[in-house]
Scaffold this active site. Structure first.
Site, mmCIF file in Angstrom:
data_model
loop_
_atom_site.group_PDB
_atom_site.id
_atom_site.type_symbol
_atom_site.label_atom_id
_atom_site.label_comp_id
_atom_site.label_asym_id
_atom_site.label_seq_id
_atom_site.Cartn_x
_atom_site.Cartn_y
_atom_site.Cartn_z
ATOM 1 C CB ALA A 55 -31.351 -40.154 5.391
ATOM 2 C CD GLN A 203 -34.928 -30.001 10.629
ATOM 3 O OE1 GLN A 203 -35.221 -28.821 10.372
ATOM 4 N NE2 GLN A 203 -35.688 -31.027 10.218
ATOM 5 C CG ASP A 244 -33.697 -36.780 3.746
ATOM 6 O OD1 ASP A 244 -33.266 -35.631 3.569
ATOM 7 O OD2 ASP A 244 -33.894 -37.282 4.866
ATOM 8 C CG ASN A 254 -31.148 -32.336 1.776
ATOM 9 O OD1 ASN A 254 -31.005 -33.295 2.506
ATOM 10 N ND2 ASN A 254 -30.642 -31.147 2.045
#
Ligand SMILES: CSC[C@H]1O[C@H](OP(=O)(O)O)[C@H](O)[C@@H]1O
Length: 357
Positions: A55, A203, A244, A254
């Site tokens: 973000a 990620q 986010d 998120n």
């Protein structure tokens, strides 16, 4: 690097002379490749394809992209300049829908420019670049402060689970959820971190495990479906994730899978902490039901490891985020302190402090 900052923190974005340089996160951890952006279109593409993600990082990217788009505009035609500024900001804001930092950063820069309406266009261009660099530089300080505010909730030797990547690569530096882990390392603590690989884009495996290993933090990579087991085995004493977008009632958007981790943490009596810069708090969004959830390509699910792992043509559902209801959130830690329920009140306070600065 100041004497306190003993641990290098990967930085994914750099303004170099006259253009933007970014570390292509799609190729980590096996390849270190830098992309050079000179147009808003290249910035939009880097955000949309997750070359840079996270973000705060996409907010920083977007405002540099806005500057790249207006810096060569004619300084004689004011009407065209303002029309183009709004058009490019709107275009960059369309790159991804969920992280509120994207619109927050763009609005901040456009509003700053509009405060100077009537001044020479050259001066306004300079102010836009200055605001973009300030957003970038402030983010590093904000992340480190989130780490300082989160650290008192932790203790040396404890087990931490995190999901996705909310580290230096997702921000200006340090990260949000990973910031306390870096600060703990700087203070000689030995936290035992368990990183969810975070399907489908990985990620956690590709970025969080990479960042923490580089920093000498004790990190163990697990598959997402192992989170419950490590909690049940007593290996986890706290969960820390990024976000986010935080809605006004404390619901948290998120990375997909965060909600499952939150429910598991509640079932095991484990605190669930959300690290959130005030720039990720959206008081204009009442609840998590109102947060737009990005739907991404089926290929991320069916070819996540670079080869097909599902039958051709199978239906795929691939929301990039989920929403964790506020009732599962133990605390939201911002750069201005620790917010606890009732979040309608505590989040307003945090935003008020920010706006008073
Ligand atoms: C500190 S923001 C990180 C936040 O962004 C990630 O999503 P993505 O990798 O798709 O940009 C994830 O939700 C992280 O928690």
């Amino acid at each position: 690097m100041n004497n306190k900052q003993l641990i290098p923190h990967p930085q994914s974005i750099l303004w170099q002379e006259d253009h933007l340089v970014l570390l292509d996160q799609r190729l980590l951890p096996t390849e270190t490749v830098y992309l050079h952006c000179t147009t808003p279109e290249e910035v939009w593409d880097a955000i949309a394809t997750l070359a840079v993600r996270g973000a705060p990082a996409i907010g920083i990217m977007a405002v540099y992209g806005l500057y790249l788009g207006i810096r060569s505009l004619s300084e004689q035609d004011e009407e065209m300049f303002w029309a183009q500024l709004d058009r490019i900001a709107h275009y960059l804001n369309s790159a991804r829908p969920t992280a509120v930092n994207l619109s927050w950063a763009l609005k901040r820069v456009v509003n700053r420019a509009k405060q100077l309406r009537g001044q020479p266009i050259a001066a306004i261009k300079e102010a836009i670049f200055k605001e973009a660099t300030e957003i970038h530089e402030e983010d590093v300080t904000v992340c480190r402060q989130i780490g300082e505010n989160l650290l008192p909730l932790l203790y040396d030797g404890m087990g931490i689970l995190t999901h996705c990547n909310a580290g230096g690569l997702a921000t200006g530096a340090y990260g949000t959820a990973l910031a306390p882990l870096y600060l703990a390392r700087e203070r000689g603590w030995n936290l035992k971190v368990f990183a969810d690989e975070t399907r489908p884009v990985l990620q956690g495996a590709r970025l969080t495990a990479y960042e923490l290993q580089q920093a000498g933090v004790d990190v163990t990579l697990i598959c997402d479906n192992m989170a419950g087991a490590v909690m049940k085995e007593g290996q986890i004493q706290a969960v820390i994730v990024g976000t986010d977008r935080v809605a006004a009632n404390g619901d948290v958007a998120n990375k997909i899978g965060t909600y499952s981790v939150a429910v598991l943490a509640r079932a095991h009596g484990i605190p669930f902490y959300v690290a959130a810069p005030v720039s990720s708090i959206d008081l204009d969004t009442a609840t998590g039901d109102d947060i737009p959830i990005e739907q991404r390509s089926p290929v991320e699910v069916t070819n996540g490891f670079g080869k097909p792992t599902a039958p051709e043509g199978v239906k795929v559902y691939n929301p990039a985020f989920d929403v964790t209801p506020a009732e599962y959130v133990t605390a939201i830690i911002t750069e201005h302190g620790v917010c606890k329920a009732p979040y309608e009140k505590s989040l307003k306070e945090a935003v008020k402090v920010e706006r008073s600065l």
